[in-house]
Design a protein around this motif. Sequence first.
Motif, short mmCIF file in Angstrom:
data_model
loop_
_atom_site.label_atom_id
_atom_site.label_comp_id
_atom_site.label_asym_id
_atom_site.label_seq_id
_atom_site.Cartn_x
_atom_site.Cartn_y
_atom_site.Cartn_z
N VAL A 49 9.94 -5.85 -28.56
CA VAL A 49 10.74 -4.81 -27.70
C VAL A 49 10.55 -3.58 -28.77
N LEU A 50 10.06 -2.51 -28.40
CA LEU A 50 9.98 -1.37 -29.05
C LEU A 50 10.72 -0.17 -28.42
N ASP A 51 11.50 0.49 -29.35
CA ASP A 51 12.06 1.95 -28.77
C ASP A 51 11.01 2.83 -29.32
N ASP A 58 7.38 5.67 -35.40
CA ASP A 58 8.07 5.65 -34.17
C ASP A 58 7.27 4.58 -33.37
N GLY A 59 7.78 4.23 -32.14
CA GLY A 59 7.20 3.21 -31.23
C GLY A 59 5.97 3.19 -31.10
N MET A 60 5.35 4.45 -30.78
CA MET A 60 4.01 4.49 -30.32
C MET A 60 3.02 4.12 -31.65
N GLU A 61 3.47 4.88 -32.74
CA GLU A 61 2.70 4.45 -34.05
C GLU A 61 2.65 2.90 -34.10
N VAL A 62 4.01 2.21 -34.25
CA VAL A 62 4.08 0.95 -34.45
C VAL A 62 3.31 -0.14 -33.35
N LEU A 63 3.21 0.45 -32.17
CA LEU A 63 2.53 -0.30 -31.17
C LEU A 63 0.77 -0.01 -31.64
N ALA A 64 0.41 1.09 -31.87
CA ALA A 64 -0.96 1.31 -32.17
C ALA A 64 -1.38 0.45 -33.57
N ARG A 65 -0.58 0.20 -34.41
CA ARG A 65 -0.39 -0.89 -35.71
C ARG A 65 -0.78 -2.11 -35.36
N ILE A 66 0.35 -2.63 -34.37
CA ILE A 66 0.32 -3.93 -33.72
C ILE A 66 -1.39 -4.21 -33.13
N ASP A 86 4.71 10.03 -20.18
CA ASP A 86 5.07 9.27 -21.35
C ASP A 86 4.88 7.67 -21.01
N ARG A 87 5.23 7.31 -19.71
CA ARG A 87 5.07 5.97 -19.41
C ARG A 87 3.33 5.78 -19.58
N VAL A 88 2.82 6.54 -19.05
CA VAL A 88 1.27 6.46 -18.86
C VAL A 88 0.53 6.30 -20.48
N ALA A 89 1.13 7.33 -21.31
CA ALA A 89 0.81 7.26 -22.64
C ALA A 89 1.05 5.92 -23.30
N ALA A 93 -1.45 3.13 -24.68
CA ALA A 93 -1.99 2.64 -25.98
C ALA A 93 -1.65 1.39 -26.12
N GLY A 94 -1.36 0.50 -25.09
CA GLY A 94 -1.32 -1.02 -25.28
C GLY A 94 -0.11 -1.54 -24.87
N ALA A 95 0.84 -0.72 -24.44
CA ALA A 95 2.00 -1.67 -23.87
C ALA A 95 1.68 -2.37 -22.66
#
Length: 225
Positions: A49-51, A58-66, A86-89, A93-95
């Motif tokens: 679960v990422l804020d 930030d959460g987008m960077e964490v997601l990208a690295r995951i 924001d939701r689409v982005a 990005a992989g969410a």
Amino acid sequence: MRILIAEDEVELAGALKFLLEKNRFSVDVAHDGEEALERFRSAAYDVVVLDIMMPGADGMEVLARIRGSGSAVPVLMLTARGGIEDRVAGLEAGADDYLPKPFASREFIARVKALSRRNAGYRESLLAFGNLELDCNRYMLGCGGQWVRLNNKEFQLAELFLRHPRFVFSTGHLMDRVWGQDSEAGVDVVWTYIGFLRRKLREIGSQVEIRTIRGAGYSLEEIRC
């Protein structure tokens, strides 16, 4: 099942941890992106679960690295941003799912459960090994029509053993998977709960036991007559 929460709002993170643990999840919490990545690399999670808005990464960077690591772990994004862009982005990005703040606790739990079921395909609600059964919906352990209810930690231990019968779990592994890295409990809590489960296995007359493997840990085995 184990969840990683990355949320910089301490009170919200604590509330989400409480909700998930009440629903029999094991939870680790990180309050910034770098801590979240460090925890992610050191353990296996069923859902992250990422804020989006966090200090450090930030959460987008964490997601990208995951995702860059090759992991397909389900990710639920939390954010105060409610715009479609924001939701689409986040999804692109992989969410796997996106929940704008504020949200109802019941919806949060429902989404986490849905993602945990999706992880590695359908997860059975009834697990069995030998003559032992575990009802994951009712948190009941059964054998030959005899059933006994499990508490939170007993259930998490039983589920782990029944999903991996004959696998040898060290005390440290069980401590980490069920109580989490932030637990202040000592390793003797593992011995205590193993004792509780053994007593319940005897109570229902199961031919399955939690065997102590000297110097290694514990394993779920069938009793040989």
